[in-house]
Write a protein that holds these residues in place. Sequence first.
Motif, mmCIF file in Angstrom:
data_model
loop_
_atom_site.group_PDB
_atom_site.id
_atom_site.type_symbol
_atom_site.label_atom_id
_atom_site.label_comp_id
_atom_site.label_asym_id
_atom_site.label_seq_id
_atom_site.Cartn_x
_atom_site.Cartn_y
_atom_site.Cartn_z
ATOM 1 N N ALA A 128 38.045 43.613 39.310
ATOM 2 C CA ALA A 128 36.714 43.271 39.819
ATOM 3 C C ALA A 128 35.591 43.945 39.026
ATOM 4 O O ALA A 128 35.777 45.018 38.444
ATOM 5 C CB ALA A 128 36.599 43.674 41.288
ATOM 6 N N VAL A 173 27.510 38.815 51.625
ATOM 7 C CA VAL A 173 27.652 38.238 50.285
ATOM 8 C C VAL A 173 26.576 37.180 50.040
ATOM 9 O O VAL A 173 25.935 37.162 48.987
ATOM 10 C CB VAL A 173 29.064 37.648 50.109
ATOM 11 C CG1 VAL A 173 29.157 36.872 48.794
ATOM 12 C CG2 VAL A 173 30.113 38.767 50.138
ATOM 13 N N CYS A 191 31.255 40.964 46.640
ATOM 14 C CA CYS A 191 32.469 40.427 47.244
ATOM 15 C C CYS A 191 32.864 41.321 48.409
ATOM 16 O O CYS A 191 32.347 42.432 48.548
ATOM 17 C CB CYS A 191 33.611 40.372 46.229
ATOM 18 S SG CYS A 191 34.066 42.001 45.553
ATOM 19 N N LEU A 232 37.092 35.893 44.275
ATOM 20 C CA LEU A 232 37.849 37.012 44.820
ATOM 21 C C LEU A 232 39.218 36.501 45.260
ATOM 22 O O LEU A 232 39.326 35.401 45.807
ATOM 23 C CB LEU A 232 37.102 37.610 46.010
ATOM 24 C CG LEU A 232 37.727 38.840 46.674
ATOM 25 C CD1 LEU A 232 37.679 40.038 45.742
ATOM 26 C CD2 LEU A 232 36.988 39.159 47.977
ATOM 27 N N THR A 267 43.077 41.029 44.036
ATOM 28 C CA THR A 267 42.052 41.603 43.157
ATOM 29 C C THR A 267 42.218 43.118 43.085
ATOM 30 O O THR A 267 42.528 43.769 44.091
ATOM 31 C CB THR A 267 40.645 41.238 43.666
ATOM 32 O OG1 THR A 267 40.445 39.824 43.485
ATOM 33 C CG2 THR A 267 39.553 41.984 42.907
ATOM 34 N N GLY A 272 33.006 35.964 48.568
ATOM 35 C CA GLY A 272 32.371 36.286 47.295
ATOM 36 C C GLY A 272 33.292 36.163 46.097
ATOM 37 O O GLY A 272 34.363 35.554 46.161
ATOM 38 N N GLU A 273 32.852 36.777 44.990
ATOM 39 C CA GLU A 273 33.557 36.668 43.715
ATOM 40 C C GLU A 273 33.897 38.050 43.168
ATOM 41 O O GLU A 273 33.095 38.971 43.263
ATOM 42 C CB GLU A 273 32.691 35.918 42.707
ATOM 43 C CG GLU A 273 32.407 34.478 43.119
ATOM 44 C CD GLU A 273 31.379 33.793 42.234
ATOM 45 O OE1 GLU A 273 31.577 32.594 41.942
ATOM 46 O OE2 GLU A 273 30.401 34.452 41.829
ATOM 47 N N GLN A 274 35.086 38.189 42.577
ATOM 48 C CA GLN A 274 35.461 39.477 41.994
ATOM 49 C C GLN A 274 34.661 39.758 40.726
ATOM 50 O O GLN A 274 34.442 40.907 40.353
ATOM 51 C CB GLN A 274 36.959 39.534 41.708
ATOM 52 C CG GLN A 274 37.413 38.661 40.534
ATOM 53 C CD GLN A 274 38.878 38.860 40.200
ATOM 54 O OE1 GLN A 274 39.695 39.095 41.085
ATOM 55 N NE2 GLN A 274 39.220 38.742 38.927
ATOM 56 N N GLN A 280 36.583 42.097 50.872
ATOM 57 C CA GLN A 280 37.931 41.800 51.350
ATOM 58 C C GLN A 280 38.267 42.766 52.467
ATOM 59 O O GLN A 280 38.050 43.982 52.341
ATOM 60 C CB GLN A 280 38.953 41.938 50.219
ATOM 61 C CG GLN A 280 40.383 41.638 50.661
ATOM 62 C CD GLN A 280 41.396 41.745 49.529
ATOM 63 O OE1 GLN A 280 41.079 42.229 48.459
ATOM 64 N NE2 GLN A 280 42.610 41.275 49.763
ATOM 65 N N THR A 339 35.334 46.343 48.386
ATOM 66 C CA THR A 339 34.205 45.706 47.713
ATOM 67 C C THR A 339 33.919 46.579 46.501
ATOM 68 O O THR A 339 34.702 47.485 46.202
ATOM 69 C CB THR A 339 32.991 45.558 48.653
ATOM 70 O OG1 THR A 339 31.962 44.817 47.979
ATOM 71 C CG2 THR A 339 32.429 46.916 49.061
#
Length: 407
Positions: free
Chosen positions: A236, A25, A32, A60, A64, A50-52, A34, A380
């Motif tokens: 996401a 990331v 993102c 994230l 999500t 990271g970010e969604q 997970q 992701t």
Amino acid sequence: MSRATSLGFSPDRLARIDRHLKAYVDAGKLPCAQFVLARQGQVVHQALAGEQDPERGTPLAENTVFRIYSMTKPITSVALMTLVEEGLIALDDPVAKHIPEWKDLGVFDAGIEPAFMTKPCARPMQVVDLLRHTSGLTYGFQNRSNVDAAYRKLKLEAFHGGADLEGFVRQLARLPLEFSPGEAWNYSVSTDVCGYLVQKVAGKPLDEVFAERIFRPLKMVDTGFFVREDQRSRFAACYEAKPGGGIKLQDDPTTSPYLGPPQLLSGGGGLVSTAADYLRFANMLVNGGELDGARILAPKTIRLMASNHLPGGADLTQMSRSLFSESTNAGVGFGLGFAVVFDPPKTLIPCSQGEFYWGGMASTAFWVDPVEEVTAVFMTQLIPSSTYAIRRELRTLVYGALMETNA
């Protein structure tokens, strides 16, 4: 003692997973990541990075919602096998028994759409050919043949604005197969056809069958063919890898076609889900078809699905005509809905005999290890899934942290 330690894992070694995903990331390779790991149905480790929705800076979260694309296929396969268990359809049924329009399907010989020349199939296509991708069907994105060019021309794989399942099957009746059923393995729309069979045999729409037979019993509350109003804040963004490196936005979660019901209920790639939901599905599989008192399939059926069904006991490197013929599939066959490891040393990564798995176009993945009673889900949103070898890397990291094994 931590849960990870009590279940045979080293917490210090599991922490490598977090660092590994964060590096992806931080380098701008993934928006993102997970990862959820469980053993004996208990969550051992979860990593988030990271970010969604990087465009809006939305972090994230554990819940999500992701596009899972081809991780839809195992769900469709399980739904079909519930009907097999009820005696409503059989693996050796000719597909034409259920789709009469397909009775005279031929194999490509020459020409382009609509003027194809064909030759007869060596044998009829069976239901098992659809589940294991030996049907002779293909995908338009393969970009290999005149047949897949026809799939692209007809927009066969469009979930939104294209045909519905009935129309999809009728369009396929106009096109030849790439090879005679059983002669090769080719990743294809076969599982979408399985979805049509589920819908036809069950006598109700595919989304209703999924809800009744899988989602509600397993309490998969966030899985479906579109993003509900109450899920939108958790949806996401999806990205695409740029040729020179980096990523670019591919599907904005605020304007995505996934915000409404699709025209085509794609059993091959149409679902959205969460890591928690999909882990419940994987835990049902590792537990022999049952979870928390909800019985979806019998143990023998799960074992049948998780066996190599490629003709002659071949692996994917020997049978594949598609994008999935690379050497990383040595020792890996294909079962009824997912890839199956039958010769672990040939894979060159730590794994177990009988381990089964699959992934999706946006780089999501899951695996089920019946020997070690391990399940794992990776989420992701980066297209294509071949961009990085992160799925193999995660398996190496997980088994590098497993200190107490059952084998």
